[in-house]
Design an enzyme around this catalytic site. Structure first.
Site, PDB file in Angstrom:
ATOM      1  N   ALA A  51       6.231  27.511 -23.458  1.00 51.01           N
ATOM      2  CA  ALA A  51       7.592  27.748 -23.965  1.00 51.01           C
ATOM      3  C   ALA A  51       7.733  29.036 -24.770  1.00 51.01           C
ATOM      4  O   ALA A  51       8.638  29.182 -25.585  1.00 51.01           O
ATOM      5  CB  ALA A  51       8.069  26.552 -24.801  1.00 51.01           C
ATOM      6  N   ILE A  52       6.830  29.985 -24.543  1.00 53.91           N
ATOM      7  CA  ILE A  52       6.877  31.244 -25.302  1.00 53.91           C
ATOM      8  C   ILE A  52       7.761  32.261 -24.570  1.00 53.91           C
ATOM      9  O   ILE A  52       7.617  32.444 -23.358  1.00 53.91           O
ATOM     10  CB  ILE A  52       5.470  31.864 -25.451  1.00 53.91           C
ATOM     11  N   HIS A  54       7.590  35.646 -24.168  1.00 54.85           N
ATOM     12  CA  HIS A  54       6.575  36.673 -24.432  1.00 54.85           C
ATOM     13  C   HIS A  54       7.215  38.043 -24.661  1.00 54.85           C
ATOM     14  O   HIS A  54       8.261  38.357 -24.073  1.00 54.85           O
ATOM     15  CB  HIS A  54       5.624  36.780 -23.231  1.00 54.85           C
ATOM     16  N   LYS A 255      -3.995  33.801 -20.956  1.00 56.52           N
ATOM     17  CA  LYS A 255      -3.760  34.361 -22.287  1.00 56.52           C
ATOM     18  C   LYS A 255      -4.573  33.621 -23.336  1.00 56.52           C
ATOM     19  O   LYS A 255      -4.501  33.938 -24.516  1.00 56.52           O
ATOM     20  CB  LYS A 255      -2.280  34.298 -22.616  1.00 56.52           C
ATOM     21  N   ILE A 340       5.985  32.456  -9.312  1.00 60.18           N
ATOM     22  CA  ILE A 340       6.409  32.810 -10.674  1.00 60.18           C
ATOM     23  C   ILE A 340       5.557  32.053 -11.694  1.00 60.18           C
ATOM     24  O   ILE A 340       5.956  31.023 -12.223  1.00 60.18           O
ATOM     25  CB  ILE A 340       7.916  32.521 -10.880  1.00 60.18           C
ATOM     26  N   CYS A 404      17.442   7.168 -31.533  1.00 55.93           N
ATOM     27  CA  CYS A 404      16.056   7.624 -31.675  1.00 55.93           C
ATOM     28  C   CYS A 404      15.832   7.979 -33.147  1.00 55.93           C
ATOM     29  O   CYS A 404      16.399   8.955 -33.648  1.00 55.93           O
ATOM     30  CB  CYS A 404      15.803   8.837 -30.791  1.00 55.93           C
ATOM     31  N   CYS A 406      12.922   8.763 -34.638  1.00 59.51           N
ATOM     32  CA  CYS A 406      11.977   9.867 -34.900  1.00 59.51           C
ATOM     33  C   CYS A 406      12.698  11.212 -34.923  1.00 59.51           C
ATOM     34  O   CYS A 406      12.395  12.077 -35.733  1.00 59.51           O
ATOM     35  CB  CYS A 406      10.902   9.930 -33.822  1.00 59.51           C
TER      36      CYS A 406
END
Ligand SMILES: Cc1cc2nc3c(=O)[nH]c(=O)nc-3n(C[C@H](O)[C@H](O)[C@H](O)COP(=O)(O)OP(=O)(O)OC[C@H]3O[C@@H](n4cnc5c(N)ncnc54)[C@H](O)[C@@H]3O)c2cc1C
Length: 481
Positions: A51-52, A54, A255, A340, A404, A406
């Site tokens: 989820a970076i 970059h 990476k 990709i 929810c 949490c």
């Protein structure tokens, strides 16, 4: 021939790349349809990655990967506002723990500058420890201020919903099985629902993009899966590990195993990088867990493994060309957005722009004057002030019931996510949109309630509500017990 639908362009695959392409197409006067074989978008690689966003210093200068990464990162800075995306622009560190690694990060700095990444610099040990005081064995680091971390599921849903808002269509549970051609040019897509008549196809089928290309007659590349595994920690440890994104110095294959705090404050470690033949096997392995724990301990020796809330794995679509496969193929009307792998999430909007520009320059569709780029604002209940909460509950009393505990997700948010234009149809679909079930108990408490809400809102029985893919019910009919 009977067609079950007609479109100017069919996009195959509802991951981040396919949905970004659909939104880009919806800026033009054309009929665009996306088909996704699963019951939801963001079901494959888009659902399980780091989820970076970059910065763009990793890929070889001049490659599609490098160009799309840098452009995609810039585009996400604009899209954040337009699509109401969940992004934390934390910047990233690539940490060196030896003199050899200091040499490597200086090479990364030079490559990043050549790729056009802004603001890169080498930090001293002291500067690094000021930012990330829990790191050990630090010699120095490459600092990339433009990197960030995103919530990929809602990014994918938001691309799709913005496209639908502008006239495009998303068909789920529709699988591409082949193509119809006339004079060697594409004129239809064969699916499990029948044939869609079309002149143009964009292949964004992720790990299956080589299979789709071969069905169309394009055998110019192949894809092999490379698994990456993760461990996700409870929010209780946030602040004890890292504040932002911390990479080790990269290897040739990946990476490296990073330590990162997500948009919602959980820390994760991973991914490793292991080749496999199976395109569906996303199971985590004991050996994989050992590998990532061992590697992460080099930077943080005292990992809170007793605070693990889940493990997961994703598959990189590694292309035989070594780069993204983008644009027009040798088959008339067939375009690729294939192979990709990372940094594909970051690159998705740039890939969409590139591939759609190529198609438009051939097909000459004109720009729509009334394209609406913004999605309606929605603020999670969790992040509202008490005054905002009171106001929301006055408007809709379902916001007064927390389902929810949490993640503090209300029934109102769940219902909104079920009824949105690319709405949730399963318990996992709800979880990915508003995070009900994403927290410490991983749905142990709220899943049965979420299933009942889905049943009520979709007008089906509770036994017909599935957790996720295939036959995965939560409630069973009495007679089957
Ligand atoms: C371990 C790991 C870590 C990563 N980390 C990062 C990161 O930090 N930053 C980054 O930028 N990138 C990262 N990536 C890469 C990024 O996740 C991917 O590049 C991106 O998600 C690919 O999106 P996609 O839409 O091409 O593929 P997918 O998300 O896989 O979507 C393809 C879709 O096509 C559908 N499909 C397949 N066949 C058919 C068919 N016949 N008919 C209809 N539909 C079909 C599939 O069901 C799927 O939904 C990582 C990847 C992995 C695996």
């Amino acid at each position: 021939m009977n067609f079950f639908k007609e479109a100017d362009v069919v996009v195959i695959g509802g991951g981040i790349v396919g949905t970004a392409i659909l939104r880009e197409l919806s800026k033009y006067k054309l009929k665009a349809v996306l088909i996704e074989k699963e019951h939801d978008v963001a079901m494959a690689t888009t659902a399980a990655n780091s989820a970076i966003l970059h910065a763009g210093f990793d890929a070889p200068t001049g490659s599609h990967k490098a160009v799309m990464n840098v452009r995609g990162n810039i585009m996400f800075h604009e899209l954040e506002e337009e699509l109401n995306l969940d992004i934390r622009w934390t910047g990233s560190l690539v940490v060196a723990t030896s003199d050899d690694e200091m040499f490597s990060i200086k090479e990364l700095l030079a490559r990043g500058k050549a790729n056009g990444v802004q603001g890169l610099k080498i930090l001293s040990k002291e500067e690094v420890l000021k930012m990330e005081p829990n790191l050990q064995n630090v010699k120095g680091a490459l600092w990339a201020p433009s990197a960030g971390v995103i919530w990929p599921f809602t990014a994918c849903v938001s691309f799709a919903e913005c496209a639908v808002q502008n006239g495009a269509e998303v068909l789920r549970n529709v699988e591409c099985l082949g193509f119809v051609k006339e004079n060697e040019a594409i004129c239809g897509v064969e699916t499990n629902e029948g044939v869609i008549k079309t002149k143009y196809v964009i292949n964004a089928a992720g790990i299956y993009s080589d299979v789709i290309a071969k069905l169309a007659g394009d055998d110019s590349f192949s894809i092999s899966p490379r698994k990456g595994e993760y461990i996700l920690f409870d929010k209780a440890v946030s602040g004890q590990l890292v504040n932002g994104i911390v990479f080790p110095t990269p290897t040739k294959k990946s990476k490296g195993i990073l330590i990162c705090t997500t948009t919602h404050g959980n820390v994760f470690i991973g991914p490793n990088a292991n080749e496999q033949d199976d395109r569906e096997d996303r199971a985590v392995t004991a050996a994989g867990m050992d590998e990532i724990i061992k590697s992460a301990r080099k930077l943080i020796p005292d990992l809170p493994l007793n605070k693990t809330i889940t493990e997961f794995a994703g598959l990189r679509a590694v292309s035989s060309t070594g780069d993204f496969v983008l644009g027009k193929s040798k088959i008339n009307g067939f375009y690729n957005a294939a192979g990709i792998q990372s940094p594909g999430l970051t690159s998705a909007p740039a890939i969409a722009e590139y591939v759609v520009n190529e198609l438009i320059s051939e097909a000459k569709y004109t720009v729509k004057e009334n394209f609406v780029k913004d999605l309606p604002r929605r603020k999670p209940f969790l992040r509202m002030t008490n005054e905002e909460r009171e106001e929301r509950i006055k408007q809709n009393k379902l916001y007064g019931r927390v389902v929810c505990r949490c993640e503090t997700v209300t029934e109102g948010e769940i219902v909104d996510d079920i009824h949105s234009s690319v709405g949730a149809t399963t318990v996992d679909g709800v979880k990915r949109r508003c995070r009900a079930g994403m927290g410490r108990c991983q749905g142990g408490f709220c899943e049965p309630t979420v299933a009942l809400i889905l049943a009520r809102e979709l007008g089906i029985s509770a036994t017909e509500v599935m957790r996720s893919k295939g036959k995965s019910p939560i409630y069973y009919p009495k007679e089957s017990r």
